[in-house]
Design a protein around this motif. Structure first.
Motif, short mmCIF file in Angstrom:
data_model
loop_
_atom_site.label_atom_id
_atom_site.label_comp_id
_atom_site.label_asym_id
_atom_site.label_seq_id
_atom_site.Cartn_x
_atom_site.Cartn_y
_atom_site.Cartn_z
N ASP A 118 0.56 8.52 -2.55
CA ASP A 118 -0.19 9.27 -3.56
C ASP A 118 -1.36 10.02 -2.92
OD1 ASP A 118 1.45 8.47 -5.61
OD2 ASP A 118 0.13 6.86 -6.30
N GLU A 119 -2.01 9.38 -1.96
CA GLU A 119 -3.20 9.97 -1.35
C GLU A 119 -2.86 10.98 -0.26
OE1 GLU A 119 -7.44 8.58 0.72
OE2 GLU A 119 -5.97 7.08 0.06
N HIS A 120 -1.83 10.72 0.53
CA HIS A 120 -1.57 11.53 1.71
C HIS A 120 -0.24 12.27 1.70
CE1 HIS A 120 -5.10 9.67 3.39
NE2 HIS A 120 -4.55 8.47 3.37
N GLY A 121 0.59 12.01 0.69
CA GLY A 121 1.93 12.60 0.68
C GLY A 121 1.94 14.11 0.72
N ASN A 122 1.05 14.76 -0.02
CA ASN A 122 1.01 16.22 -0.03
C ASN A 122 0.61 16.77 1.34
OD1 ASN A 122 1.79 16.43 -2.71
ND2 ASN A 122 -0.31 16.48 -3.48
N PHE A 123 -0.34 16.09 2.01
CA PHE A 123 -0.77 16.52 3.33
C PHE A 123 0.37 16.42 4.33
CE2 PHE A 123 -2.60 15.82 7.52
CZ PHE A 123 -3.63 16.76 7.59
N LEU A 124 1.13 15.33 4.26
CA LEU A 124 2.21 15.09 5.23
C LEU A 124 3.47 15.87 4.90
CD1 LEU A 124 1.72 11.24 5.62
CD2 LEU A 124 1.08 13.00 7.27
N GLY A 125 3.69 16.15 3.61
CA GLY A 125 4.89 16.88 3.20
C GLY A 125 6.13 16.01 3.21
N ASP A 126 7.22 16.57 2.73
CA ASP A 126 8.51 15.88 2.75
C ASP A 126 9.30 16.18 4.00
OD1 ASP A 126 8.24 14.47 0.40
OD2 ASP A 126 9.35 15.91 -0.83
N VAL A 127 9.13 17.40 4.53
CA VAL A 127 9.86 17.82 5.73
C VAL A 127 8.86 18.53 6.64
CG1 VAL A 127 11.85 19.08 6.64
CG2 VAL A 127 11.94 18.13 4.32
N ASP A 128 8.10 17.76 7.40
CA ASP A 128 7.06 18.32 8.26
C ASP A 128 6.70 17.27 9.30
OD1 ASP A 128 5.26 20.11 9.27
OD2 ASP A 128 3.95 20.16 7.50
N PHE A 129 6.18 17.72 10.42
CA PHE A 129 5.76 16.81 11.49
C PHE A 129 4.30 17.08 11.77
CE2 PHE A 129 7.62 14.51 15.43
CZ PHE A 129 6.42 13.86 15.66
N VAL A 130 3.43 16.26 11.17
CA VAL A 130 1.99 16.39 11.34
C VAL A 130 1.51 15.25 12.24
CG1 VAL A 130 -0.24 16.55 10.17
CG2 VAL A 130 1.83 17.36 9.02
N TRP A 131 0.91 15.61 13.35
CA TRP A 131 0.52 14.61 14.33
C TRP A 131 -0.71 13.81 13.94
CZ3 TRP A 131 3.30 12.51 17.94
CH2 TRP A 131 4.32 13.24 18.56
N CYS A 132 -1.60 14.38 13.12
CA CYS A 132 -2.91 13.76 12.95
C CYS A 132 -3.66 14.39 11.79
CB CYS A 132 -3.72 13.92 14.23
SG CYS A 132 -3.81 15.64 14.82
N PRO A 133 -4.76 13.74 11.35
CA PRO A 133 -5.57 14.33 10.28
C PRO A 133 -6.19 15.68 10.64
CG PRO A 133 -6.04 11.99 10.47
CD PRO A 133 -5.19 12.36 11.66
N GLU A 134 -6.25 16.00 11.93
CA GLU A 134 -6.73 17.32 12.33
C GLU A 134 -5.71 18.42 12.01
OE1 GLU A 134 -8.87 14.36 14.96
OE2 GLU A 134 -6.84 14.63 14.20
N ARG A 135 -4.56 18.04 11.48
CA ARG A 135 -3.54 18.95 10.98
C ARG A 135 -2.79 19.67 12.10
NH1 ARG A 135 -5.82 22.75 6.38
NH2 ARG A 135 -6.34 24.02 8.18
N LEU A 136 -2.71 19.06 13.27
CA LEU A 136 -1.89 19.61 14.34
C LEU A 136 -0.43 19.31 14.04
CD1 LEU A 136 -1.80 20.97 17.17
CD2 LEU A 136 -1.79 18.64 18.12
N ASP A 175 0.81 -1.22 0.00
CA ASP A 175 0.00 0.00 0.00
C ASP A 175 0.84 1.27 0.00
OD1 ASP A 175 -2.79 1.04 0.20
OD2 ASP A 175 -2.04 1.94 2.06
N ALA A 176 2.15 1.15 0.10
CA ALA A 176 3.01 2.33 0.26
C ALA A 176 2.80 3.35 -0.84
CB ALA A 176 4.47 1.91 0.34
N ASP A 177 2.76 2.91 -2.09
CA ASP A 177 2.62 3.85 -3.20
C ASP A 177 1.26 4.56 -3.14
OD1 ASP A 177 5.09 3.04 -4.04
OD2 ASP A 177 4.37 1.81 -5.72
N ASP A 178 0.19 3.80 -2.94
CA ASP A 178 -1.14 4.41 -2.88
C ASP A 178 -1.26 5.35 -1.69
OD1 ASP A 178 -1.94 3.02 -5.12
OD2 ASP A 178 -2.95 1.42 -4.00
N TYR A 179 -0.67 4.96 -0.55
CA TYR A 179 -0.74 5.81 0.63
C TYR A 179 -0.05 7.15 0.39
CZ TYR A 179 -0.35 7.25 5.52
OH TYR A 179 -0.44 7.95 6.70
#
Length: 265
Positions: free
Chosen positions: A32-50, A26-30
């Motif tokens: 593709d779906e969430h990579g922009n939200f998580l970023g390459d250099v960022d620390f996002v704790w949760c889908p609430e975007r904290l 599932d790594a590729d699909d995951y």
């Protein structure tokens, strides 16, 4: 392939095999779906975007040795590196670590990558100042109490353990972002995991459930002191749906629990 969903206890061996296989596939699909939200250099704790940059749950990190469990593509570890920490990103899945390597190439921020099991961390005792994870490892291992003890082993006295998981109360609801997800359909006290099996009966995906009390007992049993329990509120204007997380549900009840713990000196 037909997937059959059940609620039935599985062994740690089944869980480990299923977790590795699922996240490799599932790594590729995951990403593709969430990579922009998580970023390459960022620390996002949760889908609430904290973000850790705002929350500061780890405290000052410059100079700290930090282990990220279930690091996935290791965006959080790279963010920690930019802040002056010395992080190590660990994951069970080679597929996710491949994405971590690719993101390091894109960003120019490199951290050590380790493929290993959260129940058998390949590090010496007292090796880290902080251990952290955003939805990694803990929801998937059958013996999460053993994982807590393993974290305590590699954490120095006085260190911190901070992790986010799906809020336990969500177990009572279906994983639906719409109105179907507002009706209680399961027992909060049913600890049997959600399990998907293929037609041959092999476990292909699973998630474990523990109540809030279970989690606290696991932490206390491993020697930790709970300093804070953060339940991020859904931010105004945040419209992105992530699986079961949505503005509709997020305005009514918590979707994430973040446990902030210390190992007494």
């Amino acid at each position: 392939m037909t997937e059959i969903a059940t609620r039935k206890t599985v062994s740690e061996t089944e869980a480990r095999r299923a977790n590795r296989a699922w996240w490799d596939l599932d790594a590729d699909d995951y990403q593709d779906e969430h990579g922009n939200f998580l970023g390459d250099v960022d620390f996002v704790w949760c889908p609430e975007r904290l973000r850790e940059a705002e929350a500061g749950l780890l405290g000052p990190v410059p100079g700290k040795k930090i282990l990220e469990l279930g690091a996935g593509a290791a965006a959080a570890s790279r963010w920690l590196r930019v802040q002056g920490a010395s992080p190590v990103a660990l994951d069970l899945s080679a597929g996710m670590l491949r994405h971590a390597s690719e993101a390091a190439g894109r960003s120019g921020v490199h951290v050590p990558l380790v493929q290993a099991d959260a129940l058998a961390l390949p590090f010496a005792d007292d090796a880290f100042d902080i251990v952290c994870t955003a939805f990694g490892a803990i929801p998937f291992v059958a013996d999460s109490a053993a994982a807590m003890r393993e974290v305590a082993r590699v954490l120095r006295p006085g260190g911190s353990w901070v992790f986010s998981v799906t809020h336990p109360m969500r177990w009572a609801f279906w994983d639906e972002p719409g109105e179907d997800g507002l009706v209680v359909r399961n027992s909060y006290f049913d600890r049997s995991p959600y399990v998907e099996r293929d037609e041959q009966g092999r476990v292909t995906y699973l998630e474990q459930h523990r109540t809030l009390g279970d989690r606290i007992r696991e932490l206390v049993g491993a020697g930790f002191v709970l300093r804070d329990l953060v339940e991020p509120e859904w931010p105004e204007g945040h419209q992105q749906i992530w699986g079961q997380w949505s503005p509709l549900r997020g305005r009514l009840f918590p979707g994430t629990a973040i446990f902030v713990c210390d190992l007494p000196a």
